[in-house]
Design an enzyme around this catalytic site. Sequence first.
Site, PDB file in Angstrom:
ATOM      1  N   SER A 181       1.991  30.689  86.625  1.00 24.83           N
ATOM      2  CA  SER A 181       2.238  29.302  87.031  1.00 24.83           C
ATOM      3  C   SER A 181       2.363  29.280  88.544  1.00 24.83           C
ATOM      4  O   SER A 181       3.349  29.768  89.103  1.00 24.83           O
ATOM      5  CB  SER A 181       3.523  28.776  86.383  1.00 24.83           C
ATOM      6  OG  SER A 181       3.365  28.670  84.991  1.00 24.83           O
TER       7      SER A 181
ATOM      8  N   LYS B 170       0.126  22.095  84.306  1.00 33.05           N
ATOM      9  CA  LYS B 170       1.326  22.896  84.103  1.00 33.05           C
ATOM     10  C   LYS B 170       2.492  22.350  84.932  1.00 33.05           C
ATOM     11  O   LYS B 170       3.646  22.326  84.477  1.00 33.05           O
ATOM     12  CB  LYS B 170       1.067  24.359  84.479  1.00 33.05           C
ATOM     13  CG  LYS B 170       2.296  25.268  84.353  1.00 33.05           C
ATOM     14  CD  LYS B 170       2.878  25.268  82.934  1.00 33.05           C
ATOM     15  CE  LYS B 170       4.201  26.019  82.848  1.00 33.05           C
ATOM     16  NZ  LYS B 170       4.066  27.467  83.003  1.00 33.05           N
TER      17      LYS B 170
ATOM     18  N   LYS C 201      11.190  27.684  91.016  1.00 29.56           N
ATOM     19  CA  LYS C 201       9.895  27.858  91.677  1.00 29.56           C
ATOM     20  C   LYS C 201       8.910  26.776  91.238  1.00 29.56           C
ATOM     21  O   LYS C 201       8.223  26.159  92.058  1.00 29.56           O
ATOM     22  CB  LYS C 201       9.362  29.255  91.355  1.00 29.56           C
ATOM     23  CG  LYS C 201       7.983  29.572  91.916  1.00 29.56           C
ATOM     24  CD  LYS C 201       6.876  29.362  90.883  1.00 29.56           C
ATOM     25  CE  LYS C 201       7.013  30.304  89.691  1.00 29.56           C
ATOM     26  NZ  LYS C 201       5.894  30.137  88.733  1.00 29.56           N
TER      27      LYS C 201
END
Length: 296
Positions: free
Chosen positions: A96, A171, A239
């Site tokens: 990701s 995502k 993150k």
Amino acid sequence: MTTVGFIGLGIMGGPMAVNLAKAGFDVIGYDVVPPRHAFLTQAGGRFATGIAEVVQKADVVVTMVRDSADVEAVTLGEQGILAHARAGQLYVDMSSIAPRTARDVAEVARPLGVRVLDAPVSGGETGAIEGSLSIMVGGDAEDFQAALPILEVVGATVVHVGPHGAGQTVKAANQLIVAGTIELVAEAIVFLEAYRVDTEAAVRVLAGGLAGNRILDRKAAGMLARSFEPGFRIDLHHKDMGIVTSAAREAGVVIPLGSAVAQLIAALKAQGDGGLDHSALLKLVEQLSGRGSQPA
């Protein structure tokens, strides 16, 4: 038999590589933490001594690493994937990362003749173990079709969502929804406990109505028990929320609720809880409410 090189054998990558080996693929794996190789070899896979060996022996290379910086290092470094890849080889990044990074990697790979897909996943450790991940794929349609036999082993929902970077964009939206939903479930649990409601019964009935969602199904029991063993760590969701907020700013999109949850996740990380599961947002709701942790 297709040889799949799998780089990154952590919480997510490890079980994904194992599932590929069990499905009959010749899997050669590599991780900077050598003990992680054991799970793969027990499942019939092999391990490599470095990235170069993985790329040279594989038909398809898959990466599942932490963040954009790791993908850039593993892919674009002097001893990275593209330094050893051959024309026609397929590279699938399932990490990701920022959509811009995915597009940059594809751009560098194009003149080398290396086919690239960004294919991040959702479903956490449980989905990785079960092979039931949701996989959103960006890149060329013909490359997606070539990778599909591999992706369908590790995922139950595999969808081509657009050109390079599109998988990472979807995502990011996924992580926005997940973070917001966890926060609302956490707030609801603390609210219910404040009124001494039977919370297990409440979760059952909520899950059966319009409020039903996968967070209630998969995370609520652990939240009620104050068990925050990591399936997906706060560090990683922090993150990801950075990716979401940055990409939204770049597109001129306002995400007020998402930005608020990003700050709550950042607060948990700052308190030293980055290693806990993201369902630990419950801890912060309790703190903000002036309530100590409830008994399991």
